[in-house]
Design a protein around this motif. Structure first.
Motif, PDB file in Angstrom:
ATOM      1  N   ALA A 160     -23.564   4.098  15.122  1.00 26.98           N
ATOM      2  CA  ALA A 160     -23.653   4.571  16.500  1.00 26.98           C
ATOM      3  C   ALA A 160     -24.112   6.024  16.577  1.00 26.98           C
ATOM      4  O   ALA A 160     -24.682   6.450  17.584  1.00 26.98           O
ATOM      5  CB  ALA A 160     -22.298   4.426  17.198  1.00 26.98           C
ATOM      6  N   ILE A 217     -24.580  -1.625  21.073  1.00 28.18           N
ATOM      7  CA  ILE A 217     -25.515  -1.641  22.200  1.00 28.18           C
ATOM      8  C   ILE A 217     -25.993  -0.211  22.415  1.00 28.18           C
ATOM      9  O   ILE A 217     -25.180   0.702  22.554  1.00 28.18           O
ATOM     10  CB  ILE A 217     -24.835  -2.153  23.490  1.00 28.18           C
ATOM     11  CG1 ILE A 217     -24.219  -3.529  23.246  1.00 28.18           C
ATOM     12  CG2 ILE A 217     -25.827  -2.192  24.642  1.00 28.18           C
ATOM     13  CD1 ILE A 217     -23.323  -3.993  24.394  1.00 28.18           C
ATOM     14  N   GLY A 247     -25.877   6.649  25.038  1.00 28.97           N
ATOM     15  CA  GLY A 247     -25.110   6.611  23.792  1.00 28.97           C
ATOM     16  C   GLY A 247     -25.113   5.213  23.210  1.00 28.97           C
ATOM     17  O   GLY A 247     -26.010   4.416  23.492  1.00 28.97           O
ATOM     18  N   VAL A 248     -24.107   4.940  22.423  1.00 29.24           N
ATOM     19  CA  VAL A 248     -24.030   3.635  21.767  1.00 29.24           C
ATOM     20  C   VAL A 248     -22.623   3.050  21.946  1.00 29.24           C
ATOM     21  O   VAL A 248     -21.626   3.760  21.828  1.00 29.24           O
ATOM     22  CB  VAL A 248     -24.346   3.753  20.256  1.00 29.24           C
ATOM     23  CG1 VAL A 248     -24.114   2.413  19.549  1.00 29.24           C
ATOM     24  CG2 VAL A 248     -25.780   4.220  20.038  1.00 29.24           C
ATOM     25  N   VAL A 249     -22.582   1.774  22.259  1.00 29.05           N
ATOM     26  CA  VAL A 249     -21.312   1.050  22.258  1.00 29.05           C
ATOM     27  C   VAL A 249     -21.252   0.281  20.937  1.00 29.05           C
ATOM     28  O   VAL A 249     -21.971  -0.700  20.768  1.00 29.05           O
ATOM     29  CB  VAL A 249     -21.219   0.053  23.434  1.00 29.05           C
ATOM     30  CG1 VAL A 249     -19.838  -0.579  23.481  1.00 29.05           C
ATOM     31  CG2 VAL A 249     -21.557   0.738  24.752  1.00 29.05           C
TER      32      VAL A 249
END
Lengths: 261, 261
Positions: free
Chosen positions: A257, A112, A212-214
């Protein structure tokens, strides 16, 4: 090294939006199909008054019966396994020459992507679509070959660990659809979030919003013995499948990510 | 307690094979749609010479703008977000009265079911299909409501943590498709493997073949800070989302591996 085959860009499969994420590369598209546990297979009703495409979840794998050693970069058929209702059988049988027009979709979510504003949020993902004409595999040799390939695509080496070959009744009751692919495309997003200048210039936002990225990935758990078999220890082919899959899935999601792959 | 609404069983949505696994229950079907990160959305081309349904990966969530507090057991619309090409826009706009006929599919894989023989292998899974008519959401209040609901369906509480509301340009460039659902169905498999008597009577197989279930679930990894924002600590809404999702996903897959849910 060598040639890289691509699906032809025509109106049907050309990706216009964020086309830097598009791919027409056979190898990449076939990989996404092969690595997705369940595909969605769509086709139209025979009934012209029914406006809704049917969608079925099926297991599928790319392969070539004529050239079994062909690699993912070659033109391949998609072999599908799943329940094929009498209605679909009828549709396929009624198109013996051309086959039934089928669209196959695979999507994997890798993370995500969290940005400063909802409009720039996204997923990291890999998706592929194939268009082709489906027919039933009647040749018993090809059917057996496809069944083994499909079984081993779920768990490598599983076929040889079980009671095979299928008996006559099992061969008759199993339906394999072979889709001759005419076109396809893929789309891949990797990397961190992107935001517009109007937001990245706002100190208050930069200090308040986590961006950021999950990463997300499919985890294979510890096999749980059950059913009729009496083997309690997890066999090597399962152990290896689990370890390999988890390593590959986690690594891809975590890499995607932070960098463009 | 109270009524349990079901989608009407008609030819289009009736599941014949292993119908004990079928469900027409609104609440169950809507849950599967809501819990699936990416849906596959299928519809036909305007061009009668194009026999292939289009399939697009989209983010979607069930809801009712008229009755926002409606629960999953109520009749709901499906709100879809994703890139809507000019071609689709055209199709939707050309069907202003009825809307565009759309099929929506969601499938989650919960495990690999390993039996004595390949033919009895299966997945544990949850799948749902909805049929409905799609139109563009033009009302700005409804659009904003849907955007917030969709954002929070990916990560609960995310909307309020970001820069909102979207500005005029963002509202204009975002397309939300609202699908009025007319029918649907679901199918769920849980539990261990089943084998036929012809195999379970064979001592050699019972001693040689590992049977059981390999649970599978989607894992949410540790959020990785990146992009423009300067917040380094993972905020509470992300921490809670990660913990809750992992707990729920893992528990479901492991329970489904050993018992019928």
């Amino acid at each position: 090294m060598g040639r890289t085959l691509v699906y032809p860009k025509v109106q049907k499969n050309t990706i216009h939006r964020k086309d830097f994420r598009a791919t027409y590369d056979l190898s990449t598209i076939h990989s996404i199909i092969n690595d997705t546990p369940v595909l969605h297979v769509s086709f139209n009703s025979l009934d012209p008054k029914d406006p809704f495409p049917t969608i079925l979840p099926m297991i599928g794998i790319m392969g070539s019966f004529a050239f079994p050693s062909a690699d993912l970069n070659e033109p391949l058929d998609c072999y599908l396994h799943g329940y094929v209702s009498s209605g679909i059988m009828k549709q396929v049988r009624e198109n013996p020459e051309s086959g039934l027009a089928i669209t196959i979709a695979a999507t994997r979510v890798d993370g995500i992507v969290l940005s400063l504003t909802p409009n720039s949020h996204s997923y990291n993902y890999r998706s592929a679509v194939l268009f082709g004409y489906g027919s039933l595999v009647d040749d018993m040799q090809e059917k057996l070959w496809a069944m083994e390939m499909i079984t081993n695509s779920v768990v490598p080496g599983r076929w040889d660990q079980t009671r095979t070959p299928p008996d006559k009744a099992e061969m008759a009751s199993t339906t394999i659809l072979k889709v001759k692919i005419v076109n396809g495309s893929g789309k891949i997003r990797t990397g961190g979030p992107g935001d517009e200048k109007k937001d990245t210039e706002r100190e208050d936002l930069l200090r308040r919003v986590f961006t950021g990225v999950v990463p997300m990935w499919e985890t294979v758990g510890e096999p749980v013995a059950g059913g009729a078999g009496r083997v309690e220890q997890v066999p090597e082919h399962l152990r290896a499948f689990r370890d390999d899959t988890n390593k590959v899935n986690e690594k891809y999601a975590k890499t995607a990510a932070v960098e463009k792959i």
